[in-house]
Every structure is written in structure tokens, then in C-alpha cells.
Design a protein around this motif. Structure first.
Motif, mmCIF file in Angstrom:
data_model
loop_
_atom_site.group_PDB
_atom_site.id
_atom_site.type_symbol
_atom_site.label_atom_id
_atom_site.label_comp_id
_atom_site.label_asym_id
_atom_site.label_seq_id
_atom_site.Cartn_x
_atom_site.Cartn_y
_atom_site.Cartn_z
ATOM 1 N N ARG A 185 -29.847 47.583 -8.961
ATOM 2 C CA ARG A 185 -29.594 46.807 -10.174
ATOM 3 C C ARG A 185 -30.687 46.950 -11.226
ATOM 4 N NH1 ARG A 185 -26.465 41.215 -8.856
ATOM 5 N NH2 ARG A 185 -28.165 40.806 -7.425
ATOM 6 N N THR A 201 -19.788 40.712 -11.845
ATOM 7 C CA THR A 201 -20.081 40.668 -13.280
ATOM 8 C C THR A 201 -19.620 41.960 -13.945
ATOM 9 O OG1 THR A 201 -22.044 39.418 -12.648
ATOM 10 C CG2 THR A 201 -21.911 40.116 -14.934
ATOM 11 N N THR A 202 -19.874 43.079 -13.281
ATOM 12 C CA THR A 202 -19.481 44.383 -13.822
ATOM 13 C C THR A 202 -17.964 44.474 -13.955
ATOM 14 O OG1 THR A 202 -21.378 45.283 -12.622
ATOM 15 C CG2 THR A 202 -19.780 46.880 -13.465
#
Ligand code: ADP
Ligand code: 5GP
Length: 215
Positions: free
Chosen positions: A134, A16-17
Motif C-alpha cells: 500500500r 476502497t479501491t
């Protein structure tokens, strides 16, 4: 028509990053927002990160054949909306799917022309650190690591493997893969009028005779 790119990786690797950075740097690349029945994590926004819906709504959409593929991941449903992909492609843009490994296989079997990219963590230690770092408690940590051991051998079936060691390295590599498809001969020829508006080169490229092969 644009192309579908799939980024997949064990949870916590950083897909996602990496994908968000790539999306912010490449115009005409659109993320396909997928549907999920899991609850939003702190900071996640409905419609931006996922479309968060109830199990009942999700099951209704399954019946309506709304999803290109869907999966049950860690007890929640996740699904890729078919129509959103079609809309992006018909606008001549590229679609980016950020999905798990089983989803990537399903999409690739339904759309063999899609380009699949497997992101690898540099090590298990680092994967664990990333999951733990996270910023929320992950009840599924051990399960995610165990699943990662089953998913990593799948990398060999993907079109590309990118190691997510340093973020910018991985971002540059993913960008390079996507950009290389934008200069494929057939895509450039299909769009040549757009790229070379009003140029005398257009007719030569499209209708001229190649002196090596065609005389
Ligand atoms: P995924 O989408 O694959 O589950 P995330 O994008 O949520 O993974 O990333 C997991 C964690 O790892 C996040 O805290 C993120 O900031 C971090 N991360 C991602 N890529 C890197 C990297 N190259 N180096 C260090 N940390 C990273
Ligand atoms: P998370 O709960 O950590 O956001 O996601 C769990 C996993 O499901 C991740 O690997 C994520 O990429 C994946 N995922 C998200 N959307 C979809 C989808 O539509 N289909 C499939 N198969 N996986 C998805």
C-alpha cells in the motif's frame, strides 16, 4: 428513496479501491465520508477520504448522537454520520458505505433494508502482499492479518460475497448488484414518471389491469 449499500472486508482486501472505481462509473451513487481520529496517510484528503478529526471532537459527536455507528479499529475511532446518509437517500440517490465488518453488522441491524457486500481476498498471501504494497509502513500488519482470520467467517452473514481477485471483475460484480436494485419493481414503479416522461406507457403500467391476474 435510494438504498444503502455497505462494502466491507478485512483491511487490505481492496474495498476502497473497488468502491472508488464503482463510484466513478455509477451515477447517483454517493460515498458516505466517514469520520476518523487516525492521521491522514500520504495522499489522503480531508473530506474526500475521511473527515479527520481529533479524539475530543469525535467523543463530543458520540455524545451528540451524531453517528449511526462507530467503532474503535486498531486504536482509532471511526464513525458513520447519520445525517449524510439521510440526505443522500432523500435526494433519491444510493449511499455507499465503506466500513469494517463490525460496522457492517451494526448498520445492517439498524437498517435491515441496507444491502451488504463482503469482499474476499483471493488468498492470505495476496492479502499480505496488498497490505505491504500500500506504499506506507503498516505497524499493524500482523494484527490486521489476525483480525482478517476472525472477519472472513463473517462473510456468510452478508447479502453478497464478491471475490476481489482481478480488480475489474470485482468492480463489475459490485456494479451489477447495485444496478439490480435500481430495476426492482417497486423502485421503478415509484419513479416511472421520471423514467418514462410523457409516455403513454406510464398509465398502463400504473393503472392498467394485468390480464392474467386481474380479469
Ligand atoms: P482496503 O480499503 O480494503 O483496506 P485498499 O483499497 O486500500 O484496501 O487496497 C489495498 C491494496 O491492494 C492497495 O494497494 C490496492 O491498490 C491493492 N488492490 C486492491 N484491489 C486489488 C486487486 N484486485 N488486485 C491487486 N491489487 C489490488
Ligand atoms: P483504515 O485505517 O485502513 O482506513 O480503516 C480501517 C478500517 O475501518 C477499514 O476496514 C475501514 O473500512 C473501516 N472504517 C472506515 N470508516 C468506518 C466507519 O465509519 N465505521 C466503521 N465501523 N468502520 C470504518
Amino acid at each position: 428513496m435510494g438504498k444503502v449499500f455497505i462494502i466491507s472486508a478485512p483491511s487490505g482486501t481492496g474495498k476502497t479501491t473497488v468502491a472508488k472505481k464503482v463510484l466513478s462509473q455509477l451515477p447517483d451513487l454517493v460515498r458516505v465520508i466517514t469520520y476518523t481520529t487516525r492521521s491522514p496517510r500520504p495522499g489522503e484528503v480531508d473530506g474526500l477520504d475521511y473527515r479527520f478529526i481529533s479524539k475530543e471532537e469525535f467523543e463530543k459527536k458520540i455524545k451528540e448522537n451524531y453517528f449511526l455507528e462507530f467503532a474503535n479499529v486498531y486504536g482509532n475511532y471511526y464513525g458513520t454520520p447519520k445525517k449524510d446518509i439521510e440526505d443522500i437517500l432523500s435526494q433519491g440517490k444510493d449511499a455507499l458505505l465503506i466500513i469494517d465488518v463490525q460496522g457492517a453488522f451494526k448498520v445492517k441491524s439498524l437498517m435491515p433494508e441496507a444491502v451488504s457486500i463482503f469482499l474476499l481476498p483471493p488468498s492470505f498471501e495476496e492479502l499480505k502482499r496488498r497490505i505491504e504494497g500500500r506504499g506506507y509502513v503498516d505497524k499493524n500488519l500482523e494484527k490486521r492479518l489476525q483480525t482478517a482470520k476472525e472477519e472472513i467467517p463473517c462473510a456468510k452473514y452478508f447479502d453478497y460475497i464478491v471475490i476481489n481477485d482481478f480488480l475489474n471483475n470485482a468492480v463489475e460484480k459490485v456494479k451489477a448488484i447495485i444496478l439490480s436494485y435500481r430495476v426492482e419493481t417497486k423502485r421503478v414503479l415509484n419513479n416511472i414518471e421520471k423514467y418514462l416522461q410523457g409516455s403513454d406507457i406510464v398509465n398502463l403500467v400504473k393503472g392498467g389491469k394485468c390480464y392474467v391476474k386481474e380479469t
